[in-house]
Motif scaffolding. Structure first.
Motif, PDB file in Angstrom:
ATOM      1  N   ASN A  63       0.548  -1.408  -0.246  1.00  0.00           N
ATOM      2  CA  ASN A  63      -0.342  -0.220   0.200  1.00  0.00           C
ATOM      3  C   ASN A  63       0.849   1.557  -0.146  1.00  0.00           C
ATOM      4  OD1 ASN A  63      -2.384  -1.310  -0.225  1.00  0.00           O
ATOM      5  ND2 ASN A  63      -2.784  -1.828   1.990  1.00  0.00           N
ATOM      6  N   SER A  65       1.572   2.854  -2.811  1.00  0.00           N
ATOM      7  CA  SER A  65       1.203   3.862  -4.233  1.00  0.00           C
ATOM      8  C   SER A  65       2.191   4.170  -4.343  1.00  0.00           C
ATOM      9  CB  SER A  65      -0.229   3.417  -4.250  1.00  0.00           C
ATOM     10  OG  SER A  65      -0.982   1.832  -3.318  1.00  0.00           O
ATOM     11  N   GLU A  66       2.299   5.320  -3.901  1.00  0.00           N
ATOM     12  CA  GLU A  66       2.237   7.041  -4.608  1.00  0.00           C
ATOM     13  C   GLU A  66       3.849   6.591  -4.306  1.00  0.00           C
ATOM     14  OE1 GLU A  66       1.077   9.682  -5.860  1.00  0.00           O
ATOM     15  OE2 GLU A  66      -0.781   8.910  -4.857  1.00  0.00           O
ATOM     16  N   THR A 101      -1.637   0.656 -10.715  1.00  0.00           N
ATOM     17  CA  THR A 101      -1.845   1.201  -9.421  1.00  0.00           C
ATOM     18  C   THR A 101      -2.327   2.074  -9.222  1.00  0.00           C
ATOM     19  OG1 THR A 101       0.824   0.677  -8.762  1.00  0.00           O
ATOM     20  CG2 THR A 101      -0.040   2.135  -7.598  1.00  0.00           C
ATOM     21  N   LEU A 105      -5.351   3.416  -6.962  1.00  0.00           N
ATOM     22  CA  LEU A 105      -5.937   4.806  -6.556  1.00  0.00           C
ATOM     23  C   LEU A 105      -7.094   5.764  -6.523  1.00  0.00           C
ATOM     24  CD1 LEU A 105      -2.477   6.108  -6.254  1.00  0.00           C
ATOM     25  CD2 LEU A 105      -3.233   5.143  -4.397  1.00  0.00           C
ATOM     26  N   ARG A 107      -7.444   6.935  -9.542  1.00  0.00           N
ATOM     27  CA  ARG A 107      -6.756   8.135 -10.699  1.00  0.00           C
ATOM     28  C   ARG A 107      -7.419   7.408 -11.528  1.00  0.00           C
ATOM     29  NH1 ARG A 107      -1.352   9.332  -7.531  1.00  0.00           N
ATOM     30  NH2 ARG A 107      -1.094  10.189  -9.784  1.00  0.00           N
TER      31      ARG A 107
END
Length: 212
Positions: A63, A65-66, A101, A105, A107
């Protein structure tokens, strides 16, 4: 200087790259006398670049992710213009992983844009190693479109997967084609197009049901 302290002076992707390169060199030195196991320069580059991609995947499962996205961006920035054909597949994989990914999120618009980039850049490449990342990008794009209730577009993408790779003999590509068909059937079902959905499921069974 202690090697562990030395790593503190590098970014995470750079540190992972150094570790992978050191491991590669250790493998070369440990080869029995007279045995030529030294990979080509292109193979060395490909092995080194895979290390941060795998690290990005691990970060995603944790987790982070960024951080994972930053790793994938670093891979593309470092190796995209290297001019080495062997690096095109890892770069494509990094982009596919970035898209996945981003979708995790929520996005989704960014994820779809990344998948489109993979297809636009590598979709007509003659390298067989690029076919699977392209197929994965398309399947993932179709799924993402479905989550956005853009069902007609999703179905069109699944049809593109079948058109491009439906006759492929590679097991990995066959699995992606089967998934595209299954996802298409599911999407048709959500549109109450049940007869068409059943026909697609029958196609999956007919083409892949006997696969061992």
């Amino acid at each position: 200087m202690d090697p562990l302290l030395l790593l503190a002076y590098f970014t995470l992707p750079a540190a992972i790259t150094l570790i992978a390169f050191a491991a590669l060199k250790l493998h070369e030195r440990s080869a029995p006398p007279g045995e030529d196991v030294s990979p080509s320069e292109s193979e060395q580059h490909e092995q080194v670049v895979k290390a941060p991609i795998n690290n990005g995947a691990r970060l995603g499962t944790l987790n982070h992710s960024e951080d994972a996205i930053a790793v994938y961006d670093d891979v593309v920035a470092r190796y995209d213009t290297a001019g080495d054909p062997g690096l095109r597949e890892p770069v494509a994989r990094a982009l596919v992983n970035k898209g996945y990914t981003l979708s995790m999120l929520n996005r989704n618009a960014e994820a779809i844009a990344v998948y489109d980039e993979v297809v636009a850049r590598f979709g007509t490449a003659g390298d067989p190693g690029l076919r699977r990342p392209v197929a994965t990008a398309l399947v993932n794009k179709g799924f993402t479109l479905g989550t956005l209730n853009r069902s007609a577009e999703a179905i069109a993408v699944y049809d593109e997967v079948v058109a491009r790779f439906g006759t492929a003999g590679d097991p990995g590509l066959r699995e992606l084609v089967a998934r595209a068909l299954a996802d298409k059937g599911f999407t048709l079902g959500t549109l109450n197009r049940s007869a068409e959905a059943i026909a697609v499921y029958d196609e999956v069974v007919a083409h892949f049901g006997a696969t061992g």
